[in-house]
Design a protein around this motif. Structure first.
Motif, PDB file in Angstrom:
ATOM      1  N   PHE A 290      -3.096  22.085  61.561  1.00 18.57           N
ATOM      2  CA  PHE A 290      -4.332  22.236  62.337  1.00 18.57           C
ATOM      3  C   PHE A 290      -4.078  21.962  63.815  1.00 18.57           C
ATOM      4  N   ASN A 291      -3.203  21.002  64.079  1.00 13.63           N
ATOM      5  CA  ASN A 291      -2.855  20.754  65.475  1.00 13.63           C
ATOM      6  C   ASN A 291      -2.253  22.006  66.102  1.00 13.63           C
ATOM      7  N   ALA A 292      -1.372  22.671  65.346  1.00 14.58           N
ATOM      8  CA  ALA A 292      -0.748  23.892  65.849  1.00 14.58           C
ATOM      9  C   ALA A 292      -1.804  24.974  66.083  1.00 14.58           C
ATOM     10  N   LEU A 293      -2.779  25.051  65.162  1.00  8.80           N
ATOM     11  CA  LEU A 293      -3.853  26.033  65.316  1.00  8.80           C
ATOM     12  C   LEU A 293      -4.646  25.768  66.598  1.00  8.80           C
ATOM     13  N   ASN A 294      -4.930  24.502  66.815  1.00  7.70           N
ATOM     14  CA  ASN A 294      -5.745  24.158  67.984  1.00  7.70           C
ATOM     15  C   ASN A 294      -5.001  24.388  69.296  1.00  7.70           C
ATOM     16  N   ARG A 295      -3.677  24.203  69.243  1.00 11.72           N
ATOM     17  CA  ARG A 295      -2.896  24.429  70.453  1.00 11.72           C
ATOM     18  C   ARG A 295      -2.819  25.908  70.808  1.00 11.72           C
ATOM     19  N   ASN A 296      -3.054  26.763  69.826  1.00  7.46           N
ATOM     20  CA  ASN A 296      -2.936  28.196  70.063  1.00  7.46           C
ATOM     21  C   ASN A 296      -4.142  28.673  70.868  1.00  7.46           C
ATOM     22  N   THR A 297      -3.892  29.030  72.117  1.00  6.37           N
ATOM     23  CA  THR A 297      -5.007  29.362  73.002  1.00  6.37           C
ATOM     24  C   THR A 297      -5.522  30.773  72.801  1.00  6.37           C
ATOM     25  N   THR A 298      -4.791  31.624  72.068  1.00 11.09           N
ATOM     26  CA  THR A 298      -5.246  33.003  71.900  1.00 11.09           C
ATOM     27  C   THR A 298      -6.393  33.094  70.905  1.00 11.09           C
ATOM     28  N   LEU A 299      -6.631  32.037  70.154  1.00  8.72           N
ATOM     29  CA  LEU A 299      -7.691  32.077  69.143  1.00  8.72           C
ATOM     30  C   LEU A 299      -9.004  31.563  69.730  1.00  8.72           C
ATOM     31  N   SER A 300     -10.100  32.255  69.368  1.00 14.31           N
ATOM     32  CA  SER A 300     -11.412  31.754  69.769  1.00 14.31           C
ATOM     33  C   SER A 300     -11.744  30.553  68.896  1.00 14.31           C
ATOM     34  N   PRO A 301     -12.636  29.682  69.359  1.00 13.97           N
ATOM     35  CA  PRO A 301     -12.981  28.503  68.541  1.00 13.97           C
ATOM     36  C   PRO A 301     -13.457  28.903  67.148  1.00 13.97           C
ATOM     37  N   THR A 302     -14.237  29.986  67.048  1.00 19.30           N
ATOM     38  CA  THR A 302     -14.731  30.415  65.731  1.00 19.30           C
ATOM     39  C   THR A 302     -13.572  30.802  64.830  1.00 19.30           C
ATOM     40  N   GLN A 303     -12.638  31.580  65.415  1.00 23.93           N
ATOM     41  CA  GLN A 303     -11.471  31.997  64.629  1.00 23.93           C
ATOM     42  C   GLN A 303     -10.674  30.784  64.158  1.00 23.93           C
ATOM     43  N   ALA A 304     -10.475  29.845  65.082  1.00 23.36           N
ATOM     44  CA  ALA A 304      -9.706  28.648  64.741  1.00 23.36           C
ATOM     45  C   ALA A 304     -10.380  27.897  63.600  1.00 23.36           C
ATOM     46  N   ALA A 305     -11.720  27.787  63.670  1.00 27.77           N
ATOM     47  CA  ALA A 305     -12.457  27.079  62.623  1.00 27.77           C
ATOM     48  C   ALA A 305     -12.304  27.788  61.280  1.00 27.77           C
ATOM     49  N   GLU A 306     -12.434  29.123  61.334  1.00 26.78           N
ATOM     50  CA  GLU A 306     -12.312  29.922  60.097  1.00 26.78           C
ATOM     51  C   GLU A 306     -10.940  29.724  59.461  1.00 26.78           C
ATOM     52  N   LEU A 307      -9.910  29.822  60.319  1.00 21.43           N
ATOM     53  CA  LEU A 307      -8.541  29.687  59.808  1.00 21.43           C
ATOM     54  C   LEU A 307      -8.302  28.282  59.255  1.00 21.43           C
ATOM     55  N   THR A 308      -8.860  27.278  59.922  1.00 22.48           N
ATOM     56  CA  THR A 308      -8.704  25.900  59.464  1.00 22.48           C
ATOM     57  C   THR A 308      -9.283  25.769  58.057  1.00 22.48           C
ATOM     58  N   TRP A 309     -10.456  26.361  57.907  1.00 21.57           N
ATOM     59  CA  TRP A 309     -11.124  26.272  56.603  1.00 21.57           C
ATOM     60  C   TRP A 309     -10.320  26.962  55.493  1.00 21.57           C
ATOM     61  N   SER A 310      -9.870  28.194  55.772  1.00 24.64           N
ATOM     62  CA  SER A 310      -9.178  28.914  54.696  1.00 24.64           C
ATOM     63  C   SER A 310      -7.821  28.269  54.397  1.00 24.64           C
ATOM     64  N   THR A 311      -7.192  27.683  55.430  1.00 24.13           N
ATOM     65  CA  THR A 311      -5.919  27.005  55.191  1.00 24.13           C
ATOM     66  C   THR A 311      -6.140  25.717  54.397  1.00 24.13           C
ATOM     67  N   THR A 312      -7.283  25.058  54.665  1.00 25.76           N
ATOM     68  CA  THR A 312      -7.628  23.853  53.904  1.00 25.76           C
ATOM     69  C   THR A 312      -7.743  24.188  52.421  1.00 25.76           C
ATOM     70  N   LEU A 313      -8.473  25.277  52.125  1.00 22.00           N
ATOM     71  CA  LEU A 313      -8.658  25.690  50.729  1.00 22.00           C
ATOM     72  C   LEU A 313      -7.308  25.944  50.068  1.00 22.00           C
ATOM     73  N   LEU A 314      -6.443  26.650  50.801  1.00 16.94           N
ATOM     74  CA  LEU A 314      -5.140  27.008  50.260  1.00 16.94           C
ATOM     75  C   LEU A 314      -4.308  25.752  49.945  1.00 16.94           C
ATOM     76  N   LEU A 315      -4.275  24.831  50.920  1.00 18.00           N
ATOM     77  CA  LEU A 315      -3.457  23.637  50.724  1.00 18.00           C
ATOM     78  C   LEU A 315      -4.042  22.729  49.645  1.00 18.00           C
ATOM     79  N   ASP A 316      -5.379  22.695  49.538  1.00 19.36           N
ATOM     80  CA  ASP A 316      -6.007  21.917  48.471  1.00 19.36           C
ATOM     81  C   ASP A 316      -5.563  22.462  47.115  1.00 19.36           C
ATOM     82  N   GLU A 317      -5.587  23.785  47.024  1.00 17.61           N
ATOM     83  CA  GLU A 317      -5.206  24.438  45.765  1.00 17.61           C
ATOM     84  C   GLU A 317      -3.761  24.087  45.396  1.00 17.61           C
TER      85      GLU A 317
END
Lengths: 300, 131, 129
Positions: free
Chosen positions: A106-133
């Protein structure tokens, strides 16, 4: 969406230099190395391997952990969990491996400036689901491996604790030790009956000196064994019955002709007698002890 | 799942029921003692079907559940049925020439046992033995 | 109808059951044995069931009957070679065959019968003296 997760794959690929040390650092912080069960080198290579496989999964399998693209990643997680289960890791220590990857990602995601905040949030969520699984999968494998260990140990204990020993030609002894549940009793009894056939033993002594309690079912099993041995043409003697066990047997209304003796030695004497043998003291052995007695007199 | 139906009309059929049960018990991977138990139970029930039910049939099946294999046998006849099932289950009860161990014995030798019978409507007994 | 052969062995009879018996065969064996005990004035009957994979209540009852009949005819019946799985199952079934003598194998069974013959003979000797 899949393209978005593809972004995470790219991110993981490009930022391995920062993600990996951060992740390994977190694992060390949570105590993964403290017990000394694995070395830092192992932890590092396990982490690096998983990161690569996760990247491949993300690139081809989206955020669905069941996708075949995650096969290699799951395989590696399975291997790691299994070996950790055998090494005696706790479930927490095992699950931390996957869950502690979240923060660096998530830190890496947040450091990525090309992503909009919404995109970053979406990606954080889907990555969370994946890692939980994947984390849950890790725990499942861990649990299953522990169960396999328990089953194997039970089997080993059952085998170890049921030795049928030959006392004399035609005389067997079965020294039972520990609590007898009815399943173990069954294994023990089948083992005894088979040994009777194999050794052509006429008499089997079942010694229960080492058995603290006998429940009703176990007592019945014991008596059934005596009855079965008789049907095969062998006699059983039960020795070492404790007072409480004797009471249990009486309360069961046991009327079978079970010969019982206080000690294994008494039972052996009966067995020897029945098979036409007697134990006598050798003459020189008697004089030997006499000599010994004399010596101790001198000492005084 | 394989299943097989066998008529029980003569005492030779009782032998056939035993053989069929043995084949299935081997397929299910039962231990030697468990094989012996289920074959003996099958023999008792097949003889009941013949002697008291006036003949009938058995349906023998391989079963699977919770990762285990097993054998299930269902004996059915159109005979006079059983007046009081509870009483008939007791050891020593017999209305014929047997030792009166058939039903109770078959139950002790099985992991599962079901009986359904009414006077005039025949008898159905199902047993199962798991690995 | 096929029958199970009965061998004469000194003053004992030996029967080896090797087939999965149907009920009529068992009944025939019971009758044949009774006749042979009388015919040969046999003092002992050995029934080897080591080849039997199961003994159900019918065969159990046959063994019990043979033992009871032979006792009346002054002969000892010894059932030999019962397999462990068969013994466990019989006990579970509720049959303990208390009236039947047992031995591990034919040799031991024969010893049992001989031992009994010796005691009977010595008793007879005692009477003569």
């Amino acid at each position: 969406m899949a393209a978005n997760v593809g972004t995470v794959a790219e991110l993981v690929g490009n930022n391995e230099q920062t993600i990996l040390p951060e992740w390994v650092g977190l694992q060390k912080k949570s105590g993964s190395l403290q017990t000394g069960r694995i070395t830092e080198g192992e932890l590092l290579s396990q982490s690096r391997d998983f990161l690569h496989l996760l990247r491949d999964g993300l690139a081809k399998g989206g955020n669905d952990a069941a996708n075949p693209a995650y096969g290699p990643a799951r395989q590696l997680l399975g291997d790691i969990s299994r070996s950790r289960a055998l090494q005696g890791f706790s479930p927490r220590e095992t699950a931390t491996f996957v869950f502690s990857l979240k923060q660096p990602l998530f830190n890496a995601l947040n450091r990525n400036t090309t992503l909009s905040p919404t995109q970053a949030a979406e990606l954080t969520w889907s990555t969370t689901l994946l890692l939980d699984e994947l984390g849950i999968y890790t725990l499942e494998v861990f649990q299953k491996s522990r169960e396999e260990v328990i089953v194997r140990q039970q089997r080993e204990i059952a085998e170890l604790s049921t030795p049928v020993v030959k006392l004399w030609d035609g005389i067997l002894a079965l020294p039972l030790i520990g609590t007898l549940d009815s399943q173990r009793t069954q294994v023990v009894m089948e083992n005894l009956l088979q040994t009777i056939v194999d050794t052509e033993a006429e008499i089997a002594i079942i010694d229960i000196t080492g058995v603290p309690t006998v429940d009703t079912l176990t007592a019945q099993h014991l008596l059934k064994t005596v009855a079965a041995a008789r049907l095969m043409g062998a006699d059983c003697i039960i020795s070492g019955i404790r007072p409480q066990i004797a009471q249990t047997m009486v309360h069961l209304g046991v009327e079978l002709n079970v010969v019982s003796k206080a000690t294994l030695a008494d039972a052996l004497a009966v067995a020897l007698e029945r098979t036409g043998r007697a134990v006598t003291r050798l003459k020189n052995s008697v004089s030997g002890s006499g000599a010994h007695a004399k010596l101790s007199e001198k000492g005084q | 799942m394989s299943s097989e139906r066998l008529d029980i009309r003569t005492s030779d059929d009782v032998v056939r029921v035993r053989q069929l049960t043995r084949t299935l018990a081997l397929k299910a991977g039962l231990s030697l003692v468990d094989q012996t138990k289920v074959i003996t139970a099958a023999s008792e029930l097949a003889r009941n079907t013949l002697d008291y039910g006036g003949g009938g049939f058995v349906l023998a099946e391989l079963i699977e559940g919770a990762g285990r294999h097993g054998v299930r046998l269902t004996f059915e006849d159109q005979g006079p049925g059983i007046q009081d099932v509870e009483v008939a289950m007791k050891d020593g009860f017999t209305s014929g020439k047997g030792m009166g161990l058939g039903l109770g014995g078959a139950r002790r030798l099985s992991n599962e046992f079901f009986i359904h019978s009414k006077p005039g409507e025949g008898t159905k007994v199902t047993i199962a033995r798991w690995k | 109808m096929d029958r199970i052969p009965i061998l004469k062995f000194g003053n004992a009879l030996l029967v080896t059951i090797q087939v999965d018996m149907h009920d009529r065969l068992a009944t025939a064996l019971e009758e044949d044995l009774t006749a042979k005990i009388v015919e040969y004035n046999a003092k002992g009957v050995l029934i080897d069931i080591s080849a039997l994979e199961i003994v159900d209540s019918f065969i159990g009852r046959m063994l019990d009957n043979i033992a009871a009949v032979s006792r009346i005819l002054d002969a000892d019946t010894v059932v030999v070679g019962m397999r462990p799985a068969v013994a466990i199952t019989l006990v579970e079934l509720g049959l303990s065959l208390t009236g039947v003598k047992t031995a591990l194998n034919v040799e031991r069974g024969m010893e049992l019968i001989k031992a009994r013959l010796r005691t009977t003979e010595s008793e007879e000797d005692d009477v003569e003296q």
